[in-house]
Enzyme design. Sequence first.
Site, PDB file in Angstrom:
ATOM      1  N   HIS A 104       0.851  -1.202   0.000  1.00 21.12           N
ATOM      2  CA  HIS A 104       0.000   0.000   0.000  1.00 21.12           C
ATOM      3  C   HIS A 104       0.883   1.249   0.000  1.00 21.12           C
ATOM      4  CE1 HIS A 104      -2.467  -2.959   2.541  1.00 21.12           C
ATOM      5  NE2 HIS A 104      -3.092  -2.890   1.379  1.00 21.12           N
ATOM      6  N   CYS A 156     -15.944 -16.613  -5.157  1.00 23.65           N
ATOM      7  CA  CYS A 156     -14.816 -16.625  -4.219  1.00 23.65           C
ATOM      8  C   CYS A 156     -15.020 -15.474  -3.238  1.00 23.65           C
ATOM      9  CB  CYS A 156     -13.486 -16.469  -4.963  1.00 23.65           C
ATOM     10  SG  CYS A 156     -12.116 -16.186  -3.830  1.00 23.65           S
ATOM     11  N   CYS A 170     -12.083 -12.877  -3.227  1.00 27.07           N
ATOM     12  CA  CYS A 170     -12.098 -11.902  -4.330  1.00 27.07           C
ATOM     13  C   CYS A 170     -13.381 -11.080  -4.320  1.00 27.07           C
ATOM     14  CB  CYS A 170     -12.027 -12.584  -5.689  1.00 27.07           C
ATOM     15  SG  CYS A 170     -10.543 -13.528  -5.966  1.00 27.07           S
ATOM     16  N   CYS A 187      -9.225 -20.837  -6.529  1.00 23.48           N
ATOM     17  CA  CYS A 187      -8.924 -19.449  -6.864  1.00 23.48           C
ATOM     18  C   CYS A 187      -7.415 -19.273  -6.760  1.00 23.48           C
ATOM     19  CB  CYS A 187      -9.625 -18.513  -5.871  1.00 23.48           C
ATOM     20  SG  CYS A 187      -8.892 -16.873  -5.884  1.00 23.48           S
ATOM     21  N   HIS A 229      -6.423 -16.944  -3.732  1.00 22.00           N
ATOM     22  CA  HIS A 229      -6.739 -17.292  -2.339  1.00 22.00           C
ATOM     23  C   HIS A 229      -6.580 -18.768  -2.016  1.00 22.00           C
ATOM     24  CE1 HIS A 229      -8.629 -13.349  -3.005  1.00 22.00           C
ATOM     25  NE2 HIS A 229      -8.148 -13.137  -1.809  1.00 22.00           N
ATOM     26  N   LYS A 269       6.263 -14.248  -1.476  1.00 24.32           N
ATOM     27  CA  LYS A 269       5.069 -13.399  -1.440  1.00 24.32           C
ATOM     28  C   LYS A 269       4.867 -12.860  -0.021  1.00 24.32           C
ATOM     29  CE  LYS A 269       0.450 -13.235  -2.871  1.00 24.32           C
ATOM     30  NZ  LYS A 269      -0.811 -13.615  -3.098  1.00 24.32           N
TER      31      LYS A 269
HETATM   32  N1  MSP Z   1     -10.225  -2.167  -2.424  1.00 27.79           N
HETATM   33  C1  MSP Z   1      -9.595  -2.652  -3.575  1.00 27.79           C
HETATM   34  C2  MSP Z   1      -9.274  -1.522  -4.528  1.00 27.79           C
HETATM   35  C3  MSP Z   1     -10.423  -0.700  -4.963  1.00 27.79           C
HETATM   36  S1  MSP Z   1      -9.946   0.618  -5.965  1.00 27.79           S
HETATM   37  C4  MSP Z   1     -11.335   1.218  -6.573  1.00 27.79           C
HETATM   38  C5  MSP Z   1      -8.292  -3.361  -3.208  1.00 27.79           C
HETATM   39  N2  MSP Z   1      -7.770  -3.033  -2.027  1.00 27.79           N
HETATM   40  S2  MSP Z   1      -6.396  -3.633  -1.438  1.00 27.79           S
HETATM   41  O1  MSP Z   1      -6.302  -3.160  -0.090  1.00 27.79           O
HETATM   42  O2  MSP Z   1      -6.325  -5.034  -1.631  1.00 27.79           O
HETATM   43  O3  MSP Z   1      -5.272  -2.924  -2.231  1.00 27.79           O
HETATM   44  C6  MSP Z   1      -4.734  -3.461  -3.399  1.00 27.79           C
HETATM   45  C7  MSP Z   1      -3.630  -2.521  -3.835  1.00 27.79           C
HETATM   46  O4  MSP Z   1      -2.669  -2.376  -2.761  1.00 27.79           O
HETATM   47  C8  MSP Z   1      -2.794  -2.991  -4.993  1.00 27.79           C
HETATM   48  O5  MSP Z   1      -3.394  -2.748  -6.241  1.00 27.79           O
HETATM   49  C9  MSP Z   1      -1.548  -2.177  -4.771  1.00 27.79           C
HETATM   50  O6  MSP Z   1      -1.799  -0.851  -5.079  1.00 27.79           O
HETATM   51  C10 MSP Z   1      -1.356  -2.316  -3.281  1.00 27.79           C
HETATM   52  N3  MSP Z   1      -0.667  -3.555  -2.937  1.00 27.79           N
HETATM   53  C11 MSP Z   1      -1.084  -4.493  -2.045  1.00 27.79           C
HETATM   54  N4  MSP Z   1      -0.122  -5.458  -1.950  1.00 27.79           N
HETATM   55  C12 MSP Z   1       0.906  -5.193  -2.770  1.00 27.79           C
HETATM   56  C13 MSP Z   1       2.188  -5.749  -2.974  1.00 27.79           C
HETATM   57  N5  MSP Z   1       2.607  -6.834  -2.366  1.00 27.79           N
HETATM   58  N6  MSP Z   1       3.029  -5.091  -3.812  1.00 27.79           N
HETATM   59  C14 MSP Z   1       2.683  -3.912  -4.402  1.00 27.79           C
HETATM   60  N7  MSP Z   1       1.493  -3.352  -4.206  1.00 27.79           N
HETATM   61  C15 MSP Z   1       0.476  -4.063  -3.588  1.00 27.79           C
HETATM   62  O7  MSP Z   1      -7.819  -4.130  -3.994  1.00 27.79           O
END
Ligand code: MSP
Length: 645
Positions: free
Chosen positions: A20, A125, A128, A142, A145, A294
């Site tokens: 994030h 799922c 997801c 999936c 997951h 991961k």
């Molecule tokens: N809530 C949805 C997004 C909705 S946008 C309209 C979501 N949230 S999430 O908390 O899972 O965040 C996913 C995003 O977090 C990824 O697309 C990326 O921006 C960031 N990341 C989460 N884990 C990550 C890594 N391990 N590496 C890089 N970025 C990743 O999906």
Amino acid sequence: MTTYITTPIYYVNAQPHLGHAYTTIVADTYARFRRLAGDTVRFQTGTDEHGDKIAEAAAKDGVSPQEYVDRISAMFRESWPALDIVPDNFIRTTDADHVATVQKILQQVYDKGDIYFDKYTGLYCTGCERFLTEKELVDGKCPDHQTVPEEITEQNYFFRMSRYQQDLIDHIHANPEFITPERYRNEVLSFLSEPLEDLCISRPTSRLTWGIPLPFDDSFVTYVWFDALINYLTGIGYPDSDIFQRYWDVAEHVIAKDILKPHAIYWPTMILSMGLPLYKKLHVHGYWNVDETKMSKSIGNVVRPAELVAEFGVDCLRYFTLREMSFGLDSSFSADAIVARRNSDLANDLGNLFSRSTAMLNKYTAGVVPAPVATEDDTVLSAKAASLVETYRQSMGDFQFHRALASIWELISLANKYIVSNEPWALANDPEREQRLHTVLYNLHETLRLLTLLLQPVMPGICREMAKGLGIAEGDPLVTSLDTAAWGALLPGTKLVKIDALFPRMETRKKQQAPQQKKKQKKKKKSAQKTENMEGLITFDQFQDLELRVAEIVAAEAIKKSDRLLKLTVKAPEERTIVAGIAEYYKPEEIVGQQVLIVANLKPVKLMGVESQGMVLAAKVEEGGSSRLVLSAVSAPVPAGAKVA
Ligand code: MSP
């Protein structure tokens, strides 16, 4: 120009981690870069708070969903300032204006005939929060997951995504930069080469109540993705606000590859149905892994940004993530990698350039920037700076942050060499060369000023410090506007201010230290600071970085096509190859068996096709206009590999 940059809104079922942080650092850096380039910028992030996953997490915590989302959303919001991330808007999908906007859009799309009611059986799922197609499953599970999806039959509302498939394909073809990097554009086009299924956009309240009720049927709530994607519009006051008029056309979304499909397919088809122009760009990056694995809660290797900031500092974290990851590709995080970047790029290259240059300005011109001599034919740094500014604009604009930083470091290393080759300390000893000294010092100061300007989007905190040290007021265009990127914008006469070392060196990853050890280190730091103020000298810490050893030459041979080089095999104590420029002074056979001093921790380099794993020390003797080398030695035989202290 205007820029609107967004991050995904993060699910509040987990606390902020490195992934994030990276996306949000990228968006913040881009926002700062666009401001530097003169744009009016709006930068938005936020939290995604509806859906099964959140409801489940709240139940597990034994609190109401609202209580739960308030708590975790606040954690996200509060974590950003510590990373020097400054969004203009933090949106929550539980905000009343967002709920109203989602309902307004649903009604609009429904009235248009793009939403219909139908029966559906599919593989769902929960991880997801969506139905998966057979094709997406790997071994019946999936892939994200590792769970077997549940077969569910439901009556639901569907969005006619298929109706907009061709328009979307045409748009992607006509706008090659719509989805970047190219690999993700290709992935989307390949997905679109098969007929699209319509999207199920409702959940019956019998199964889920934590969501936005459908305006035309309150026995259903909105599917979380249909709700979440609309945040990009709510956040700019769609449909009536001026902000919406100003920013929608220039919207750029940053995401990671995990949520490509919702952003590159669901979202554009939703926008097309609403009759709006599509967003401008989708920037997709890869995944951060940890030590090649991961990142996951169950493995227990989740990296928390706050801990990295406490250990390495916020500027270092921002620099590291942007320098280390090639945007679009996966990258691996390790504590050693961040320590290495900090010590080598930040402390050694940038920190030293800053401290050496400012120390000389303080000493030779009483901390006042001197006037360069206009006729002086010295364009090494100015020419490099000019080409750098071009590359920088291009690379930062294209999200090639690692490339922009690599080019900046070329200027830093050139400036460090410039100090060595111009020997300002020697110029200072010769009154006749005062003008030359002034030109050299001006050039160094101007280089530091440019570095402060260009690095500002990446390391805003340290750049504020650097600007202060250079005597430039906060907010001065000299360090906040690319309009001043031309060489020579800084006027002589500026008075420097003394500041602390920018990046005190770190030995290794911080461990709990005994008080005794801490005391020793404090003493060491003090003596290092003392010497740092003398130009041309290195600190004790820097000297300690060199690993000098006694090596025994066990074999030597000439290198083909080279008059200068010998290939030595030495024992130190392990066997290694060193290429030495001593062929003019020594025959291979006469040095076998000798013990010499070597630098043992140099990065290997290839010379005439042979990899050299170190360097042999020799005395350079200048005689009658020419010079020769005499190999170093110890006064009595010692075990090969003995350390030189
Ligand atoms: N809530 C949805 C997004 C909705 S946008 C309209 C979501 N949230 S999430 O908390 O899972 O965040 C996913 C995003 O977090 C990824 O697309 C990326 O921006 C960031 N990341 C989460 N884990 C990550 C890594 N391990 N590496 C890089 N970025 C990743 O999906």
